[in-house]
Motif scaffolding. Structure first.
Motif, PDB file in Angstrom:
ATOM      1  N   LYS A 170       1.547   6.906  -6.668  1.00 47.70           N
ATOM      2  CA  LYS A 170       0.562   7.946  -6.982  1.00 47.70           C
ATOM      3  C   LYS A 170       1.139   9.335  -6.723  1.00 47.70           C
ATOM      4  O   LYS A 170       0.950  10.267  -7.518  1.00 47.70           O
ATOM      5  N   SER A 227       2.136   1.732  -3.496  1.00 44.45           N
ATOM      6  CA  SER A 227       1.086   2.247  -4.367  1.00 44.45           C
ATOM      7  C   SER A 227       0.856   3.735  -4.133  1.00 44.45           C
ATOM      8  O   SER A 227       0.751   4.524  -5.083  1.00 44.45           O
ATOM      9  N   GLU A 228       0.800   4.120  -2.863  1.00 41.69           N
ATOM     10  CA  GLU A 228       0.583   5.535  -2.549  1.00 41.69           C
ATOM     11  C   GLU A 228       1.785   6.384  -2.974  1.00 41.69           C
ATOM     12  O   GLU A 228       1.619   7.511  -3.454  1.00 41.69           O
ATOM     13  N   ILE A 279       0.844  -1.199   0.000  1.00 36.73           N
ATOM     14  CA  ILE A 279       0.000   0.000   0.000  1.00 36.73           C
ATOM     15  C   ILE A 279       0.875   1.243   0.000  1.00 36.73           C
ATOM     16  O   ILE A 279       0.598   2.229  -0.710  1.00 36.73           O
TER      17      ILE A 279
END
Length: 421
Positions: free
Chosen positions: A197, A193-194, A190
């Motif tokens: 982004k 992924s963040e 996670i």
């Protein structure tokens, strides 16, 4: 639950090993003969003494019968003691056979304690070996469990950390929700992924800023050039010294602005090729409106556009037309003729001024960075408009060609038709 089962099995195996070990090291107890069976053997021999050839052993004992001369007259099996001396060495039971109070022979009852003990130890050894094999299997299985659920996830985390440190945020972290580090590794993925982004948003913001700076710095040059030209005309027409000085001040400041804008544009130019070009299908009729927007002086004759669908980025194509018209008005300052032609795979838009063109040997350099024709030395410019336009056209799978036309410089913008690979 699995951990308790494995621990319990280990405990049972350990206790069995201790029991077997104690059994094997303790001194063996002497196994005594069965008195009842011994008496039964003696009595049956007394009964059958005169016809021993018909005698049958009805007990579990193994024995040898000797006559009074210590000759073998009967034995139940081979391999047992056949003399008194052997019987003494083997600790066998030796009994006399008396008939009518007279000793007629001896019976040697074989001592099976050594065989029994050997069998017990053999069974104990087999059981011990089985327990050891079970323990080895359990240890191997537990190691595989530890490797799969603890060591391997940490190895993956190591490779994952190397990817993150190297800037590779596209490689996901494979995880197994069933192992004890499932939630832990999921948190790391996670985070990846963040972080990706955030990186993409940052890169997009930086590109937008650079694009804006590049476009504004390039577009500012046109009105600044107009201001300078108007100031030069005004300086020529006025007669008062104060007014001439004011116009001179305006011209000086426009030159300073041009220098600053050129520096700003050059600083962002190296990363202009990171500008995003998003191609999509567009109706060709929109092109006439885009040409009209680019023709800010209104000197161009705009034809009808053939009906078709083209693959372009509308924003980038507008920038291409803007740069072409700006260059034409800046260097030729004549009317502009626009023609179109629909080919098999391309829609061509031919834009030609009436400025006489440039020397043939200079045409190949006009799309390069900071390159301009020799006839433009007296005109302000960075030599970047056609360079940027050529980049945009390549990204749209189109073409930008430059040649000398009948009246002046001709720029041909070739747009790829939709459905053409």
């Amino acid at each position: 639950m699995k951990k308790w089962c494995i621990g319990f099995i280990f405990l049972i195996a350990f206790l069995i090993e201790i029991f077997i070990f104690v059994f094997m090291i303790l001194p063996s107890k002497e196994i005594k003969q069965d008195v009842v069976a011994v008496n039964e053997v003696v009595n049956s021999l007394k009964r059958d003494w005169n016809f021993l050839e018909e005698h049958a052993n009805e007990t579990k004992c193994e024995y040898v019968v000797l006559n009074e001369k210590e000759e073998i007259v009967y034995k139940t099996k081979e391999g047992i003691s056949e003399s008194v001396n052997q019987a003494i060495e083997h600790q066998d039971t030796i009994l006399s056979i008396e008939i009518d109070n007279q000793v007629v022979g001896k019976v040697i009852i074989y001592n099976t304690s050594s065989e029994v003990l050997a069998e017990q130890k053999r069974v104990a050894s087999i059981l011990f070996s089985i327990v050891i094999i079970i323990q080895v299997g359990l240890c191997g299985g537990y190691f595989l469990f530890i490797y799969k659920n603890m060591i391997r996830p940490f190895h993956k985390l190591k490779g994952f950390a190397e990817n993150i440190a190297g800037g590779n945020l596209d490689a996901p972290l494979a995880m197994d929700r069933m192992n004890i580090f499932g939630a832990f590794t999921e948190s790391f993925d996670i985070m990846r992924s963040e972080l990706k982004k955030a990186r993409l948003a940052e890169a997009k913001a930086n590109i937008s800023k650079k694009e804006l700076v590049a476009k504004l710095s390039h577009d500012i040059k046109t009105p600044v050039a107009s201001i300078k030209a108007a100031a030069e005309v005004g300086q020529t027409l006025v007669k008062e010294k104060k007014q001439k000085e004011n116009y001179h001040q305006i011209i000086t400041k426009t030159d300073q602005i041009n220098v600053l804008v050129n520096n700003l544009f050059t600083a962002t130019l190296e990363e202009l090729e990171q500008l995003n070009v998003s191609v999509m299908d567009m109706n060709s009729q929109v092109i006439k409106e885009m040409l009209a927007n680019a023709d800010y002086l209104g000197f161009a004759s705009l034809p009808d556009i053939p009906e078709c669908m083209v693959c372009v980025d509308k924003l980038r194509l507008q920038q291409v037309f803007d740069n072409i018209f700006v260059n034409s008005y800046k260097y030729a300052n004549t009317k502009i003729e626009v023609q179109t032609q629909l080919l098999d795979t391309m829609l061509e838009i031919q834009i030609e001024d009436f400025g006489g063109g440039v020397p043939e040997e200079e045409l190949v350099f006009l799309k390069e960075k900071f390159k301009r024709g020799s006839n433009a030395n007296t005109t302000d410019g960075a030599g970047l408009g056609l360079y940027i336009s050529d980049y945009f056209m390549k990204e749209m799978k189109g073409e930008l060609n430059i040649k000398n036309g009948k009246q002046g410089l001709e720029v041909i913008v070739s747009l790829r038709l939709s459905g053409i690979i």
